[in-house]
Scaffold this motif. Structure first.
Motif, PDB file in Angstrom:
ATOM      1  N   ALA A   1      80.575  23.323  -5.532  1.00 26.12           N
ATOM      2  CA  ALA A   1      81.997  22.975  -5.460  1.00 26.12           C
ATOM      3  C   ALA A   1      82.243  21.565  -5.970  1.00 26.12           C
TER       4      ALA A   1
ATOM      5  N   THR B   1      86.109  26.714   4.739  1.00 23.46           N
ATOM      6  CA  THR B   1      85.921  25.363   4.210  1.00 23.46           C
ATOM      7  C   THR B   1      85.235  24.473   5.233  1.00 23.46           C
TER       8      THR B   1
ATOM      9  N   THR C   1      82.054  24.767   1.020  1.00 27.58           N
ATOM     10  CA  THR C   1      81.727  25.630   2.161  1.00 27.58           C
ATOM     11  C   THR C   1      80.353  25.330   2.749  1.00 27.58           C
TER      12      THR C   1
ATOM     13  N   ASP D   1      90.616  17.656  -6.683  1.00 28.54           N
ATOM     14  CA  ASP D   1      90.622  18.381  -5.408  1.00 28.54           C
ATOM     15  C   ASP D   1      89.552  19.468  -5.438  1.00 28.54           C
ATOM     16  N   TRP D   2      88.841  19.642  -4.318  1.00 31.23           N
ATOM     17  CA  TRP D   2      87.849  20.717  -4.203  1.00 31.23           C
ATOM     18  C   TRP D   2      87.648  21.066  -2.740  1.00 31.23           C
ATOM     19  N   GLN D   3      87.063  22.202  -2.508  1.00 29.97           N
ATOM     20  CA  GLN D   3      86.770  22.683  -1.159  1.00 29.97           C
ATOM     21  C   GLN D   3      85.306  23.115  -1.133  1.00 29.97           C
TER      22      GLN D   3
ATOM     23  N   TRP E   1      84.169  21.090   4.101  1.00 25.04           N
ATOM     24  CA  TRP E   1      84.729  19.799   3.732  1.00 25.04           C
ATOM     25  C   TRP E   1      85.694  19.960   2.564  1.00 25.04           C
ATOM     26  N   SER E   2      86.863  19.370   2.691  1.00 23.40           N
ATOM     27  CA  SER E   2      87.770  19.260   1.551  1.00 23.40           C
ATOM     28  C   SER E   2      87.501  17.931   0.859  1.00 23.40           C
ATOM     29  N   ALA E   3      87.949  17.809  -0.368  1.00 23.27           N
ATOM     30  CA  ALA E   3      87.774  16.557  -1.091  1.00 23.27           C
ATOM     31  C   ALA E   3      88.405  15.393  -0.330  1.00 23.27           C
TER      32      ALA E   3
ATOM     33  N   ASP F   1      89.059  15.125   2.959  1.00 22.06           N
ATOM     34  CA  ASP F   1      88.344  14.798   4.193  1.00 22.06           C
ATOM     35  C   ASP F   1      87.023  14.079   3.902  1.00 22.06           C
TER      36      ASP F   1
END
Length: 471
Positions: free
Chosen positions: A61, A2, A24, A20-22, A4-6, A8
């Motif tokens: 994503a 990952t 790459t 929510d998403w991840q 960036w996460s949603a 972050d």
């Protein structure tokens, strides 16, 4: 892994994630988008929001948008922000802030991308390297490079370019380099900046973004070097000017062979040799600057010099290849592809490389030159002046492409004048008659002159390629 996460990304940009998403990776182009990328809907020639649905269909994503585009589902994973470009900058700043990497910033009138690629090749010897792809060096390219920066990278190499005054400062403020390089100051973008001194002032602004304890690397022997030196000493803890004199980065010998450039340098008190395959003398200062990076970062200089030897010029930037015309007769010519960009300084270097390259039996040195753009009111004189370059005496024929190159064609002696055409496509049907076995052929011009298409046409003459395609 990952990137960036949603959560972050939302925290970095102040945006609102719809779910929510991840992610790459990061993409701004659906044609190159990979599954798992965060698609950034920038608006330039086209509005990126028009392509969000396509990005989702290709496995994005999520998408960074200022609104949910028509045709995109209510449940689509989005990061909604007031301004997409500003959010991308914020994401880049956050990527830089969370990284442990030592950042190397590079600018200059010529040699930026080559120096970036050299530095990447050298630094791979010492750790994980992240570098800008292609020439991602502008107001969106630098933020993308930083937003893509993996948290576990040891080094990041960031190229910074400009077309107008005031463009380098915000980029270096964003990148916060530990080491900053100015490769050269030359007549490029004179149309917008007006003088070499103004160009030097703009390029020197890269030093203003240096982190505390940072190092400035810059040419010491140009008429504009005092401008670079003043800016470096105002912002850097360490200054490493380079040149042929007794500078901290001292180039004391350059030897050109048919297949490589061999340079000998002194970095501090250490003598080093670097062999650069398929390179001309203009690559020596770029390599010297990279050795300065190694010195600034406390790396093993001998290993750094050896690692630099793995670098080779890419397509469009001096790549040399053999084009087989007749497999039975083993007839071929050598193509030097330097068609990505051009200004008077890089044109001089390319012509010198051509003059130093030995043709095969019965062969000639041939130049196919396209317009140099953005040179301002003196552009005709600058094109004509190429006829006086010392290297020209060793070149048999010069073909000129574009309205500006007409000035060079007129300045050449009759014996050297080849074809003169208004546009690159006018040569496509004649490429077979422009070359002969044993020739060395240089193709160079600004990107807008489209002489890269002539390179493609010359490559199409390769019978080895034709035979492979027919299998």
């Amino acid at each position: 892994m990952t990137l960036w996460s949603a959560a972050d990304a939302a925290a970095a940009t102040g945006g609102q994630a719809t779910q929510d998403w991840q992610a790459t990776g990061i993409s701004i182009d659906t044609r190159s988008l990979q599954p798992g990328d965060l698609f950034v809907a920038l608006s330039a020639a086209r509005d990126g929001h028009d392509f969000v649905a396509d990005a989702m269909a290709k496995g994005a994503a999520a998408a960074l948008v200022s609104h949910r585009p028509e045709g995109v589902a209510q449940t689509a994973p989005l990061l909604v922000v007031p301004d997409v470009l500003e959010a991308l900058r914020a994401l880049g700043a956050a990527g830089r802030a969370r990284s442990r990497a030592k950042v190397i910033g590079i600018t200059g009138s010529v040699g930026k991308t080559s120096t970036k690629d050299m530095a990447r090749e050298m630094l791979v010897e010492f750790g994980k390297v992240h570098a800008a792809e292609a020439s991602f060096n502008n107001h969106w390219g630098v933020p993308i490079t930083l937003a893509r920066l993996p948290q576990d990278a040891d080094f990041a190499v960031v190229e910074m370019g400009m077309s107008n005054a005031g463009e380098i400062a915000p980029l270096t403020t964003l990148a916060r380099p530990n080491v900053a390089i100015v490769t050269a100051i030359a007549p490029a973008h004179l149309e917008s900046l007006g003088s070499l001194e103004a160009i030097a002032q703009e390029k020197a602004s890269i030093f203003a973004g240096l982190e505390p304890g940072g190092t400035a690397i810059y040419p010491a022997e140009l008429p504009t070097s005092p401008i670079l030196d003043a800016a470096a000493r105002a912002h850097a803890t360490a200054c490493l000017p380079f040149g042929k004199g007794e500078w901290p980065l001292h180039l004391h010998d350059v030897r050109q062979t048919d297949t490589a450039l061999v340079l000998r340098a002194k970095v501090g008190r250490m003598a080093l040799a670097v062999r650069l395959v398929n390179s001309g003398a203009h690559a020596a200062s770029n390599a010297l600057a990279c050795l300065g990076v190694a010195q600034a970062l406390g790396l093993d200089l001998a290993r750094a010099a050896f690692a630099l030897g793995r670098w080779q010029p890419p397509a469009g930037r001096g790549l040399r290849q053999t084009i087989l015309l007749d497999p039975v007769e083993e007839a071929s010519f050598t193509l030097i592809d330097d068609a990505f960009n051009a200004n008077p300084a890089s044109m001089t270097a390319a012509l010198a490389l051509l003059a130093q390259t030995k043709p095969g039996p019965g062969g000639r040195r041939v130049a196919i030159l396209g317009d140099m753009l953005e040179l301002g009111p003196e552009e005709s004189a600058m094109h004509a002046a190429l006829a006086q370059e010392p290297a020209m005496s060793d070149i048999r024929v010069v073909h000129c492409v574009g309205a500006r190159m007409a000035a060079l064609h007129a300045a050449l002696p009759l014996r050297q004048r080849g074809r003169r055409v208004a546009a690159a496509d006018a040569l496509f049907d004649h490429v077979h008659s422009l070359v002969a076995p044993g020739d060395v052929v240089l193709v160079k011009g600004s990107k807008g002159s489209q002489v890269s298409r002539i390179v493609d046409a010359l490559r199409s003459l390769d019978t080895a390629s034709i035979q492979t395609k027919g299998l």
